[in-house]
Design an enzyme around this catalytic site. Structure first.
Site, PDB file in Angstrom:
ATOM      1  N   ASN A  65       2.028 -21.961 -48.214  1.00 23.43           N
ATOM      2  CA  ASN A  65       0.960 -21.872 -47.221  1.00 23.43           C
ATOM      3  C   ASN A  65       0.570 -20.419 -47.029  1.00 23.43           C
ATOM      4  O   ASN A  65      -0.101 -20.062 -46.071  1.00 23.43           O
ATOM      5  CB  ASN A  65       1.391 -22.498 -45.889  1.00 23.43           C
ATOM      6  CG  ASN A  65       1.164 -24.006 -45.923  1.00 23.43           C
ATOM      7  OD1 ASN A  65       0.168 -24.477 -46.474  1.00 23.43           O
ATOM      8  ND2 ASN A  65       2.102 -24.753 -45.390  1.00 23.43           N
ATOM      9  N   HIS A  91      -2.549 -15.385 -48.827  1.00 23.49           N
ATOM     10  CA  HIS A  91      -2.718 -14.269 -49.758  1.00 23.49           C
ATOM     11  C   HIS A  91      -2.396 -14.708 -51.198  1.00 23.49           C
ATOM     12  O   HIS A  91      -3.127 -14.399 -52.135  1.00 23.49           O
ATOM     13  CB  HIS A  91      -1.802 -13.125 -49.314  1.00 23.49           C
ATOM     14  CG  HIS A  91      -1.529 -12.129 -50.372  1.00 23.49           C
ATOM     15  ND1 HIS A  91      -2.395 -11.106 -50.651  1.00 23.49           N
ATOM     16  CD2 HIS A  91      -0.496 -12.004 -51.237  1.00 23.49           C
ATOM     17  CE1 HIS A  91      -1.906 -10.392 -51.651  1.00 23.49           C
ATOM     18  NE2 HIS A  91      -0.753 -10.921 -52.027  1.00 23.49           N
ATOM     19  N   ASP A  97       9.019 -17.822 -56.247  1.00 26.50           N
ATOM     20  CA  ASP A  97       9.968 -17.110 -55.406  1.00 26.50           C
ATOM     21  C   ASP A  97      10.066 -15.688 -55.941  1.00 26.50           C
ATOM     22  O   ASP A  97       9.927 -15.459 -57.150  1.00 26.50           O
ATOM     23  CB  ASP A  97      11.340 -17.797 -55.423  1.00 26.50           C
ATOM     24  CG  ASP A  97      12.175 -17.397 -54.206  1.00 26.50           C
ATOM     25  OD1 ASP A  97      11.604 -16.896 -53.215  1.00 26.50           O
ATOM     26  OD2 ASP A  97      13.398 -17.588 -54.238  1.00 26.50           O
ATOM     27  N   THR A  98      10.270 -14.747 -55.022  1.00 18.31           N
ATOM     28  CA  THR A  98      10.296 -13.332 -55.401  1.00 18.31           C
ATOM     29  C   THR A  98      11.499 -12.649 -54.776  1.00 18.31           C
ATOM     30  O   THR A  98      11.893 -12.995 -53.660  1.00 18.31           O
ATOM     31  CB  THR A  98       9.013 -12.627 -54.899  1.00 18.31           C
ATOM     32  OG1 THR A  98       7.894 -13.195 -55.561  1.00 18.31           O
ATOM     33  CG2 THR A  98       9.046 -11.130 -55.181  1.00 18.31           C
ATOM     34  N   TYR A 103       9.200  -5.013 -48.581  1.00 19.10           N
ATOM     35  CA  TYR A 103       9.816  -3.745 -48.967  1.00 19.10           C
ATOM     36  C   TYR A 103       8.799  -2.742 -49.523  1.00 19.10           C
ATOM     37  O   TYR A 103       9.193  -1.702 -50.066  1.00 19.10           O
ATOM     38  CB  TYR A 103      10.894  -4.000 -50.021  1.00 19.10           C
ATOM     39  CG  TYR A 103      12.058  -4.846 -49.525  1.00 19.10           C
ATOM     40  CD1 TYR A 103      13.207  -4.259 -49.014  1.00 19.10           C
ATOM     41  CD2 TYR A 103      11.999  -6.239 -49.579  1.00 19.10           C
ATOM     42  CE1 TYR A 103      14.273  -5.030 -48.566  1.00 19.10           C
ATOM     43  CE2 TYR A 103      13.058  -7.025 -49.132  1.00 19.10           C
ATOM     44  CZ  TYR A 103      14.190  -6.410 -48.627  1.00 19.10           C
ATOM     45  OH  TYR A 103      15.242  -7.179 -48.179  1.00 19.10           O
ATOM     46  N   LYS A 158      -2.186  -2.795 -55.801  1.00 14.19           N
ATOM     47  CA  LYS A 158      -0.973  -3.615 -55.926  1.00 14.19           C
ATOM     48  C   LYS A 158      -1.282  -4.963 -56.583  1.00 14.19           C
ATOM     49  O   LYS A 158      -0.548  -5.428 -57.450  1.00 14.19           O
ATOM     50  CB  LYS A 158      -0.331  -3.818 -54.549  1.00 14.19           C
ATOM     51  CG  LYS A 158       0.989  -4.556 -54.647  1.00 14.19           C
ATOM     52  CD  LYS A 158       1.582  -4.900 -53.302  1.00 14.19           C
ATOM     53  CE  LYS A 158       2.691  -5.912 -53.486  1.00 14.19           C
ATOM     54  NZ  LYS A 158       3.137  -6.519 -52.244  1.00 14.19           N
ATOM     55  N   ARG A 186       3.949 -10.381 -58.832  1.00 11.49           N
ATOM     56  CA  ARG A 186       3.338 -11.687 -58.587  1.00 11.49           C
ATOM     57  C   ARG A 186       2.067 -11.856 -59.419  1.00 11.49           C
ATOM     58  O   ARG A 186       1.811 -12.915 -59.977  1.00 11.49           O
ATOM     59  CB  ARG A 186       3.018 -11.845 -57.098  1.00 11.49           C
ATOM     60  CG  ARG A 186       2.969 -13.278 -56.647  1.00 11.49           C
ATOM     61  CD  ARG A 186       3.000 -13.455 -55.144  1.00 11.49           C
ATOM     62  NE  ARG A 186       2.889 -12.222 -54.430  1.00 11.49           N
ATOM     63  CZ  ARG A 186       3.926 -11.586 -53.871  1.00 11.49           C
ATOM     64  NH1 ARG A 186       5.116 -12.106 -53.885  1.00 11.49           N
ATOM     65  NH2 ARG A 186       3.751 -10.434 -53.262  1.00 11.49           N
TER      66      ARG A 186
HETATM   67  P1  ITT Z   1       6.957 -18.274 -49.100  1.00 15.40           P
HETATM   68  O1  ITT Z   1       6.616 -18.879 -47.793  1.00 15.40           O
HETATM   69  O2  ITT Z   1       5.865 -18.468 -50.122  1.00 15.40           O
HETATM   70  O3  ITT Z   1       8.322 -18.674 -49.639  1.00 15.40           O
HETATM   71  P2  ITT Z   1       8.217 -15.662 -48.574  1.00 15.40           P
HETATM   72  O4  ITT Z   1       7.900 -14.761 -47.428  1.00 15.40           O
HETATM   73  O5  ITT Z   1       9.566 -16.303 -48.648  1.00 15.40           O
HETATM   74  O6  ITT Z   1       6.999 -16.690 -48.801  1.00 15.40           O
HETATM   75  P3  ITT Z   1       8.732 -14.648 -51.219  1.00 15.40           P
HETATM   76  O7  ITT Z   1       9.682 -15.748 -51.449  1.00 15.40           O
HETATM   77  O8  ITT Z   1       7.649 -14.440 -52.207  1.00 15.40           O
HETATM   78  O9  ITT Z   1       8.032 -14.728 -49.803  1.00 15.40           O
HETATM   79  O10 ITT Z   1       9.549 -13.284 -51.100  1.00 15.40           O
HETATM   80  C1  ITT Z   1      10.821 -13.178 -50.471  1.00 15.40           C
HETATM   81  C2  ITT Z   1      10.966 -11.824 -49.810  1.00 15.40           C
HETATM   82  O11 ITT Z   1      10.924 -10.785 -50.802  1.00 15.40           O
HETATM   83  C3  ITT Z   1       9.854 -11.483 -48.821  1.00 15.40           C
HETATM   84  O12 ITT Z   1      10.136 -11.970 -47.539  1.00 15.40           O
HETATM   85  C4  ITT Z   1       9.847  -9.962 -48.879  1.00 15.40           C
HETATM   86  O13 ITT Z   1      10.863  -9.421 -48.072  1.00 15.40           O
HETATM   87  C5  ITT Z   1      10.192  -9.674 -50.323  1.00 15.40           C
HETATM   88  N1  ITT Z   1       8.963  -9.534 -51.124  1.00 15.40           N
HETATM   89  C6  ITT Z   1       8.414 -10.490 -51.924  1.00 15.40           C
HETATM   90  N2  ITT Z   1       7.312 -10.033 -52.518  1.00 15.40           N
HETATM   91  C7  ITT Z   1       7.149  -8.766 -52.088  1.00 15.40           C
HETATM   92  C8  ITT Z   1       6.200  -7.774 -52.341  1.00 15.40           C
HETATM   93  O14 ITT Z   1       5.171  -7.990 -53.136  1.00 15.40           O
HETATM   94  N3  ITT Z   1       6.330  -6.599 -51.737  1.00 15.40           N
HETATM   95  C9  ITT Z   1       7.357  -6.344 -50.923  1.00 15.40           C
HETATM   96  N4  ITT Z   1       8.305  -7.232 -50.604  1.00 15.40           N
HETATM   97  C10 ITT Z   1       8.217  -8.435 -51.200  1.00 15.40           C
END
Ligand code: ITT
Length: 192
Positions: free
Chosen positions: A9, A12, A69-70, A151, A172, A178
């Protein structure tokens, strides 16, 4: 037109992939299919978590689906915080807490190498595919910049002098982990 669900959801992330696929696919969010379920990310790798989210939607709604997931992986910490990036400083923590904990863990260390890694899991028909995007860089010693999230204020991507938070969203979004993973997914989907 091919219809596919993006199990998020996060507006971005949706805008980004819609821009990259340029109207050639109909990409729906969880809100678009009226799914309000909180899908728990209980996996111990990025791959597991992405797959878990995609599988939940595919099994419950029957639609083809992808999820991401990131994590931020710091070399000297053996890849931490990685899959736990969003809750590195604890369940109820915010990005500032997470950054503070990380900066503290790296005090006095020369090796500041880190990478952002995004994994996208796609379930389409009976097939499963993964797409990855990686950006290598360094963790600096104090926060710089206001843009972005997470971060971004402490990460400088290789080849740049400024943090993701100083570079701003336009730059970015061109070079990010991503964006790389999303472009690979889009290439696959639009080539099908
Ligand atoms: P979803 O609802 O889509 O799961 P999320 O906030 O959990 O969103 P992600 O799983 O993509 O986001 O990322 C997990 C964490 O990693 C996120 O809360 C940030 O702390 C960090 N993170 C992810 N992508 C980032 C980015 O592009 N720049 C900085 N920090 C990032």
């Amino acid at each position: 037109m091919k219809k596919i669900i993006f199990a998020t959801n996060n507006k971005h992330k949706l805008d980004e992939i819609r821009k990259i696929t340029d109207g050639s696919l109909q990409i729906l969010s969880l809100a678009d299919i009226h799914c309000n379920d909180e899908i728990e990310e209980t996996g111990s790798t990025l791959e597991e978590n992405a797959l878990l989210k995609a599988r939940y939607i595919k099994e419950k709604y029957g639609y083809d689906c992808f999820a991401d997931d990131t994590g931020l992986e710091v070399e000297v910490l053996g890849g931490a915080p990685g899959v736990y990036s969003s809750r590195y400083a604890g369940e109820a923590c915010n990005p500032a807490d997470n950054m503070e904990k990380l900066l503290h863990a790296l005090v006095g260390l020369k090796n500041r190498n880190a990478r952002f890694r995004t994994v996208i899991a796609l379930l389409i028909g009976n097939e499963k595919h993964f797409f990855e995007g990686v950006v290598n860089g360094k963790i600096i010693e104090e926060r710089r910049g206001e843009a972005g999230f997470g971060y971004d204020p402490i990460f400088i991507p290789d080849g740049y002098e400024r943090t993701f938070a100083e570079l701003g969203n336009d730059v970015k979004n061109q070079i990010s982990h991503r964006a790389l993973a999303t472009r690979r997914l889009a290439q696959f989907l639009t080539g099908q």
